[in-house]
Design a protein around this motif. Structure first.
Motif, PDB file in Angstrom:
ATOM      1  N   SER A 244      39.258  38.349 -39.817  1.00  0.00           N
ATOM      2  CA  SER A 244      38.455  37.470 -40.666  1.00  0.00           C
ATOM      3  C   SER A 244      39.176  37.281 -41.991  1.00  0.00           C
ATOM      4  CB  SER A 244      37.062  38.054 -40.899  1.00  0.00           C
ATOM      5  OG  SER A 244      37.132  39.215 -41.698  1.00  0.00           O
ATOM      6  N   ASP A 254      36.568  32.602 -42.413  1.00  0.00           N
ATOM      7  CA  ASP A 254      37.223  32.082 -41.219  1.00  0.00           C
ATOM      8  C   ASP A 254      37.463  33.252 -40.274  1.00  0.00           C
ATOM      9  OD1 ASP A 254      37.218  29.533 -42.249  1.00  0.00           O
ATOM     10  OD2 ASP A 254      39.292  29.615 -42.955  1.00  0.00           O
ATOM     11  N   TRP A 256      39.118  34.600 -36.372  1.00  0.00           N
ATOM     12  CA  TRP A 256      39.981  34.375 -35.230  1.00  0.00           C
ATOM     13  C   TRP A 256      39.831  35.539 -34.248  1.00  0.00           C
ATOM     14  CZ3 TRP A 256      41.296  33.466 -40.223  1.00  0.00           C
ATOM     15  CH2 TRP A 256      41.719  32.178 -40.575  1.00  0.00           C
ATOM     16  N   PRO A 272      40.661  30.216 -32.885  1.00  0.00           N
ATOM     17  CA  PRO A 272      39.636  30.229 -33.936  1.00  0.00           C
ATOM     18  C   PRO A 272      38.238  30.424 -33.364  1.00  0.00           C
ATOM     19  CG  PRO A 272      40.415  27.997 -33.539  1.00  0.00           C
ATOM     20  CD  PRO A 272      41.289  28.894 -32.727  1.00  0.00           C
ATOM     21  N   GLN A 274      35.659  30.518 -36.030  1.00  0.00           N
ATOM     22  CA  GLN A 274      34.992  29.737 -37.075  1.00  0.00           C
ATOM     23  C   GLN A 274      36.019  29.405 -38.133  1.00  0.00           C
ATOM     24  OE1 GLN A 274      31.114  31.042 -38.875  1.00  0.00           O
ATOM     25  NE2 GLN A 274      32.369  31.384 -40.702  1.00  0.00           N
ATOM     26  N   GLN A 275      36.152  28.154 -38.490  1.00  0.00           N
ATOM     27  CA  GLN A 275      37.071  27.724 -39.541  1.00  0.00           C
ATOM     28  C   GLN A 275      36.451  26.574 -40.325  1.00  0.00           C
ATOM     29  OE1 GLN A 275      40.906  27.281 -37.130  1.00  0.00           O
ATOM     30  NE2 GLN A 275      41.737  27.823 -39.131  1.00  0.00           N
ATOM     31  N   GLY A 276      36.515  26.692 -41.656  1.00  0.00           N
ATOM     32  CA  GLY A 276      36.129  25.589 -42.513  1.00  0.00           C
ATOM     33  C   GLY A 276      34.664  25.234 -42.515  1.00  0.00           C
TER      34      GLY A 276
END
Length: 726
Positions: A244, A254, A256, A272, A274-276
């Motif tokens: 994270s 974010d 991965w 990913p 969660q990103q952005g």
């Protein structure tokens, strides 16, 4: 009447900065350089002045004795179970530092003792991580208050150091692989690669025990923002690696995930999660998870107070999330752990919440999220992070404390639904003479704000010397906790108030967001409204109330001092941020841009310029007595904030004074010896008592309850006892 104290000379120079066409004077810029001979001479003179003033505080020995006695409580972390071993960081009553022990059955053995390694007391244990099997321990020590650590690995059976030291770490997470042969961790790049940015540029590495750190494989972080912080975790079966990242101290996370069974350990293939999204999320996975099995995330994505969602490693993207435990309108989600061990009728989830900063724990069906039960707690207090066995189980451990009860560790047995102290202690200290009122009042814009008011009666009987404190930043909640300084103040006849102002996390991310960036003035308005409430309700009176704060809370105290100097009889700022136009030049400042904004942005500059305490000081104003406390080893908040503000107030104030600077060496912003904490508190509260008119405290008598007595209190006294809703 202007102060008659003779302050050290501090020349006002013509230094200035230009921001977006506006020239802003900075006459004490030279005090930012600790190596400047003028700074050294000025600091030495301030130390002499402080020593002279301190010698006049006749009540100081009584404050020190009272605080020392109230601080003589056992402190320990919840256990981290590994195999048949329990690892605990514990400080005995009266000890200066905790020791890390391993417990097997009823037998304990010390593994790491900072005081044994450094009898001078300047070394602290920053972090520790036992391997999955419990045979090895990675631990990090720092010295001189810098928080910059060296990581080593020791053999738990023999106590011998078998690996390290590894430098350029700072409370790095350590994610052990099964077998104890390697782990993932976070380390900064060599400083010569980015001169002047040595505290940034972190990367995730794979380290193999027994090899030099120069051989570590860089596995993640290239091309990311220099201020990014990382955490790493590996599932107990060694299959899944998660990383994270947050930019600075911003809440957005974010995430991965990599399947370590599909590729080399030093070249994991990340995808990913969660990103952005701008959301804060944390991932949980059970051992034995296959690509199509569930994983869980604690997240505030589309849920500012937090929810628990389910996904799969095969497709963990937010579009595939399914809500398992929904957001509650009345509480903030703090922690989530699955319990999947044998002996349970079904897999369960423990969920920790806070309702207006007070903790509670609920039990849920892990399959469908249904709430099944609540975990009984001793009172209206705070629960820490929940610890479980890496491979699953029916047990969980967590710490508990409240305003009148010293910390205790509790064990929850999900098979029986029962809670008990772990291990059975002699008992926490608790005070029946202190009552907590949980009050609500409107802020300047009408927003309801809550505050804990601690007193001897639970209701205002007459105006008493009072202290108000808060934090108001970074989503940090002012949850109930044992505070020797508050108990000592109340025992002496005063009132102690803790305001849960915006910028904190008491009401979720929306509450935090409402006190950041261009909305920062809300934080200061909330504290001002808290002060007015205390006065209007008769708890205290103008001139009888003081404000104190530390770090970001020191900024809060500094804002109260400069925006409403007429309301306060004394102010104490510990390790404060005060020059908000210059904070990015020092320490960890660049990491805080998500919280405060940056002078590089014209709109942010205007906001910072408007509330920066250093820039709001006006000549000829009657400021109250002020004590600044700074640590020369502080690598987070530079001590120059305190030096500059002290010099400016000594020049500008027409108040009775004094304006003092307390300087410490070989300590910093974080952990320190208990004796040094007591000494700092004694100085601060003797100063406040002197200027607010509080009597000499009586030395507190020991008040430890037995384990049976503590349990009986929890069983017979309602959770609301000692708390007066208002």
């Amino acid at each position: 009447m202007r102060s008659t104290v003779r302050y050290p000379d501090a020349p006002r120079l013509d230094a200035a900065d230009e921001f977006h066409g506006e020239v802003v004077a900075d006459p004490y810029r030279w005090l930012e350089n600790p190596a400047d001979p003028r700074t050294r001479a000025w600091t030495a003179a301030q130390e002499e002045l402080f020593a002279c003033e301190r010698a006049r505080w006749a009540d100081l020995p009584a404050w020190h004795a009272t605080l020392a006695e109230l601080s003589r409580v056992p402190l320990s972390s919840p256990p981290r179970p590994r195999g048949d071993r329990m690892f605990v960081n514990r400080r005995e009553p009266g000890a200066d530092h905790p020791v890390l022990v391993v417990r097997t059955g009823e037998t304990e053995r010390v593994l790491v003792s900072p005081l044994a390694l450094d009898p001078g007391g300047g070394t602290v244990l920053e972090a520790w991580h036992p391997s999955l099997e419990g045979g090895l321990l990675a631990y990090q020590l720092s010295s001189g208050g810098t928080e910059d650590s060296l990581l080593r690995v020791l053999d738990v059976a023999t106590g011998a150091v078998v690996d390290g030291p590894v430098d350029r770490v700072r409370r790095t997470p350590v994610a052990w692989l099964p077998g104890g042969g390697a782990f993932y961790y976070v380390r900064r790049l060599p400083p010569e690669l980015n001169p002047g940015e040595e505290r940034y540029h972190r990367r995730v590495y794979l380290h193999r025990v027994g090899t030099g750190p120069g051989e570590d494989a860089l596995v993640f972080g290239e091309g990311q923002d220099k201020t990014r912080f990382y955490t790493v975790a590996v599932t107990p079966d060694g299959r899944w690696l998660s990383v994270s990242a947050t930019t600075g101290t911003g809440p957005a996370t974010d995430l991965w995930l990599a399947d370590l069974s599909d590729g080399a350990l030093d070249r994991p293939r990340f995808r990913p999660v969660q990103q952005g999204t701008g959301a804060r999320s944390a991932l949980r996975m059970a051992p034995g998870t296959a690509p199509g099995d569930p994983l869980w995330l604690r997240t505030d994505h589309d849920a500012p107070r937090g929810r628990v969602v389910v996904a799969t490693p095969a497709d963990p993207s937010p579009a595939r999330w399914r809500t398992l435990i929904p957001e509650r309108p009345d509480a903030v989600l703090e922690d989530f752990v699955p319990l999947t061990g044998d002996g349970l009728p079904r897999p369960l989830a423990l969920v920790s919440w806070t309702r207006h900063a007070v903790s509670e724990i609920t039990v849920h069906d892990l399959a469908d999220g249904r709430e099944l039960a609540t975990v009984p707690l001793p009172g209206s207090g705070t629960v820490g992070a929940i610890s479980t066995r890496p491979g699953g189980g029916h047990e969980a451990w967590f710490g508990y404390s409240d305003h009148t009860t010293s910390p205790v560790n509790l064990r929850y047995d999900a098979r029986a639904g029962a809670v008990e102290p772990w291990p059975r202690p002699a008992g926490p200290r608790w005070s029946a003479r202190v009552r907590t009122s949980h009050v609500t009042f409107p802020s300047k814009d009408g927003t309801p704000v809550r505050m804990f008011v601690l007193s001897s009666r639970g209701v205002p009987d007459r105006p008493r010397p009072a202290i108000v404190t808060g934090y108001g930043g970074f989503g940090v909640s002012m949850s109930p906790g044992y505070m020797p300084q508050a108990l000592a103040w109340i025992e002496a006849g005063g009132v102690y108030a803790v305001a849960c102002v915006r910028g904190g996390g008491e009401e979720g991310e929306t509450w935090h967001h409402a006190g950041t960036g261009p909305r920062k003035q809300n934080v200061f308005d909330d504290l001002d409204a808290a002060t007015d409430h205390l006065i209007e309700r008769g708890w205290t009176a103008p001139g009888m109330i003081g404000v104190t704060g530390e770090s970001n809370g020191g900024l809060l105290a500094g804002a109260a001092l400069t925006q409403h100097p007429e309301k306060y009889g004394a102010v104490v700022c510990v390790a404060p941020l005060l020059d908000m136009l210059g904070y990015e030049r020092h320490g960890m400042g660049p990491s805080w841009r998500p919280e405060y904004g940056s002078v590089a942005d014209p709109e942010d500059f205007a906001v910072l310029r408007a509330y920066s305490p250093y820039h709001r000081v006006r000549e000829g104003v009657r400021y109250p007595p002020v004590l600044f406390a700074a640590a020369e080893g502080d690598t987070r908040v530079d001590p120059s904030h305190s030096r500059k503000m002290c010099a400016l107030l000594q020049h500008a104030s027409t108040g009775p004074g004094p304006v003092l600077l307390r300087v410490e060496r070989d300590v910093g912003h974080g952990a320190r010896a208990a004796s040094r904490t007591t000494a700092l508190l004694a100085d601060a509260f003797a100063f406040l008592a002197r200027h607010l008119g509080l009597a000499t405290p009586a030395v507190a008598a020991p008040a430890a309850a037995t384990a049976a007595g503590s349990t009986a209190r929890a069983a017979t006294v309602p959770a609301s006892a000692g708390t007066t809703p208002a």
